[in-house]
Structures are given as structure tokens and as C-alpha cells.
Design an enzyme around this catalytic site. Structure first.
Site, PDB file in Angstrom:
ATOM      1  N   HIS A  38      48.044  32.525  14.108  1.00 38.20           N
ATOM      2  CA  HIS A  38      47.102  32.603  13.190  1.00 38.20           C
ATOM      3  C   HIS A  38      46.664  31.278  12.480  1.00 38.20           C
ATOM      4  CE1 HIS A  38      46.759  36.892  11.759  1.00 38.20           C
ATOM      5  NE2 HIS A  38      47.078  37.141  13.122  1.00 38.20           N
ATOM      6  N   GLU A 107      40.712  38.039  15.596  1.00 38.98           N
ATOM      7  CA  GLU A 107      40.063  38.188  14.277  1.00 38.98           C
ATOM      8  C   GLU A 107      39.135  37.250  13.774  1.00 38.98           C
ATOM      9  OE1 GLU A 107      43.632  37.810  14.252  1.00 38.98           O
ATOM     10  OE2 GLU A 107      44.485  39.732  15.094  1.00 38.98           O
TER      11      GLU A 107
END
Length: 321
Positions: A38, A107
Site C-alpha cells: 500500500h 484500489e
């Protein structure tokens, strides 16, 4: 026999801690370790987001036995697929064949940082399929030229790649991703124990291939404190994949999860020190055909007691499955 793994949760721990946890998880008896990849944490309260690839390089050097995996890397915006292929090939060599490249379509939370916008689901799937094709070709060790709808590759070649390159795991959530995983992947990755995902995977060539799942838990001797911690750090989990993939930042996740109660969290995440509760949740994955289940221990400051519990109680109980 089902393999049990530990999650290096980059969103809640600094890199030095993650390397130490990787060693501790190996000593505790875990079979494999997966790392999130991330640029942002899900919530500001989580507080971290170190580079997964740099951290995994250190982990590969610090560990000896455990299998390693990205869970998962998105190769369509923040990383170009040629760069992902190079990183994976290098990590495969550093780990001496212990690395699996876990891939997913990503995402908005992490991919927006490069300023290219966030494509629709159908476009993301097209980009992802092209990316997997490019990575697979580069793993062959030859020069690769590629001209697709979304990516261009000109005379790319990996100069350091093992004769047996890293396996590719593909994250699934529906029919299209299950088809891609079955046809192009070496393993299926999912965060929900849904038997239909495995069935779709099998229909497209996935039969006999590994299936890797993930389960968050909040271990602690004080169950109420464990629930509080899970609610503070992991309530975003209740949003579901379709919501989580499109929200652009931590403020969005905070707003989307504002009405998730502690009771909601306690119902969906095993909290406390009840081994049977974790065993029951893991059994859902096992019964759905998953060959690997990675646990996420919520809370950076709770990892050391979690490892002791894992060695003495949890892993022996899970092995019974």
C-alpha cells in the site's frame, strides 16, 4: 494439509518492526508470510505505509524457511508491469525460490497518487489482464515487445530471473477475475471463504492449484480491549471489496465506516483469546477449498503476545483442521 500464514500488515507497522515480526512468525511455526503493498493505510489511525518490496527484500534475507508473497500488488498504475516483473524476479532470487507474486487490480486509495485517475472496473480488468501477460512473458527471460490497448513494452528483458520464476497468484472477487486466475494464474487469492469462487476458478483451469485466503483477528486476553482495537483499526473491513476499491483516501474510509459498530466488528472478526472462535472462522476457508490461510493480527503493539499464543495454543489447534 492446509498451510497457515502470517500477514505483514504494512498499514499498521513501520518497516523495522515488520522485519522483526517476519522472523518471529517463522519461529512461531507459521508456514508462509504475505505482505500488503500500500501507499496509504486504510485509516489514519493505522499510521503506516512503508514500501512493501524493500521490506520483503529484508525479510527474505532475515528468514530461512517461510514462503513469501505479495498480498497483493497492483501492476496497472502505480507500478508498470515491467517494473513489477523485475521486482518479483529479484525477490525470487533473494528468497531462493520462496516468493510468490500475488497480483490484484488494486484500489483507488493507493493508485491515485500517480495522477492518472481511477479507471472503471471493466477497464481495470482489461489493464490487469495485459499486465499479467507482460509479466509472464518477461519471466521467460527473453526480450519482450508488447502492444496492447493499455500498455506498450519495447525490447524489455529481465537479466536476473530464476530458471523457475515466481508463481503468480491472482486475486479474485467475481467471474471475470476467476477466469483470468484460472487461465493465467498459478494460484487463486481471496479474502472471503466463498466456495463459488473456487468453483469458477476450477472451470477455467484452476483445478489443483493453490487457493490462498486471509482472515483478520484481534487477539488479546482482554476481549473488550481486543474489540476496541479491531473497531479502531479495522472497521473499514466491513465495506466490502466494491466499496474499498473505489474510495480515494483515508477520509473516505473513515466516513464510510462511521456507522460500523463495535458489535458489528465483533461479529465479523474473532476477538479475544478464544482459540475455538479462530478455528471456526478458519474452518470456513478450509471447507471452501482453501489450501492456505493467512492470519492478520490487528494492532502493531499486540504482535509479540500473538506469536506466543500462536506457538502454544493457536497453531496446534489449527493443525487439527
Amino acid at each position: 494439509m492446509t498451510k497457515f500464514g502470517y500477514t505483514l500488515m504494512t498499514e499498521q507497522s513501520p518497516p523495522t518492526n515488520l522485519v522483526r515480526y517476519a522472523v518471529a512468525a517463522e519461529r512461531a511455526g507459521y508456514d508462509f508470510e504475505v505482505s500488503s503493498d500500500h501507499y496509504f493505510p486504510w485509516l489514519d489511525s493505522m499510521g503506516h505505509a512503508p514500501n512493501a518490496w524493500t521490506t520483503l527484500g529484508a525479510v527474505a534475507h532475515a528468514t530461512e524457511r517461510v514462503e513469501l508473497m505479495t498480498y497483493v500488488t497492483c501492476p496497472i498504475l502505480r507500478y508498470h508491469p515491467t517494473v513489477v516483473a523485475q521486482q518479483a524476479a529479484t525477490l525470487g532470487l533473494l528468497s531462493e525460490g520462496r516468493f510468490t507474486l500475488g497480483l490484484g487490480s488494486g484500489e483507488n486509495l493507493n493508485e491515485h497518487v500517480v495522477g492518472k485517475g481511477w479507471p472503471s472496473v471493466s477497464v481495470r480488468q482489461e489493464m490487469f489482464a495485459e499486465a499479467v501477460e507482460i509479466i509472464r512473458a518477461l519471466f521467460g527471460g527473453d526480450y519482450v515487445d508488447f502492444r496492447g490497448e493499455h500498455f506498450r513494452v519495447t525490447a524489455a528483458k529481465l537479466w536476473d530471473v530464476a530458471a523457475t520464476p515466481p508463481p503468480i497468484g491472482i486475486a479474485v472477487s467475481g467471474p471475470a477475475s476467476c477466469q483470468l486466475a484460472g487461465e493465467q494464474g498459478d494460484a487463486m487469492i481471496a479474502v472471503e471463504p466463498l466456495p463459488e469462487l473456487g468453483e469458477l476458478f476450477d472451470q477455467h483451469g484452476g483445478s489443483g492449484k493453490p487457493r490462498i485466503g486471509q482472515l483478520p483477528i484481534s487477539y488479546g486476553a482482554d476481549k473488550d480491549a481486543a474489540i476496541d482495537r479491531a473497531h479502531e483499526l479495522f472497521r473499514w473491513f466491513a465495506g466490502g471489496w466494491k466499496v474499498n476499491a473505489d474510495l480515494p483516501g483515508t477520509a473516505g474510509f473513515d466516513a464510510a465506516s462511521q456507522f460500523v459498530t463495535k458489535d458489528d466488528v465483533a461479529e465479523s472478526i474473532p476477538c479475544g483469546d478464544d482459540v475455538d472462535a479462530v478455528k471456526s472462522a478458519v474452518k470456513e476457508f478450509v471447507d471452501a477449498g482453501f489450501t492456505h490461510v493467512a492470519l492478520v493480527q490487528i494492532g502493531d503493539d499486540q504482535q509479540d503476545p500473538f506469536f506466543e499464543w500462536s506457538t502454544n495454543e493457536l497453531l496446534p489447534a489449527l493443525r487439527e483442521l
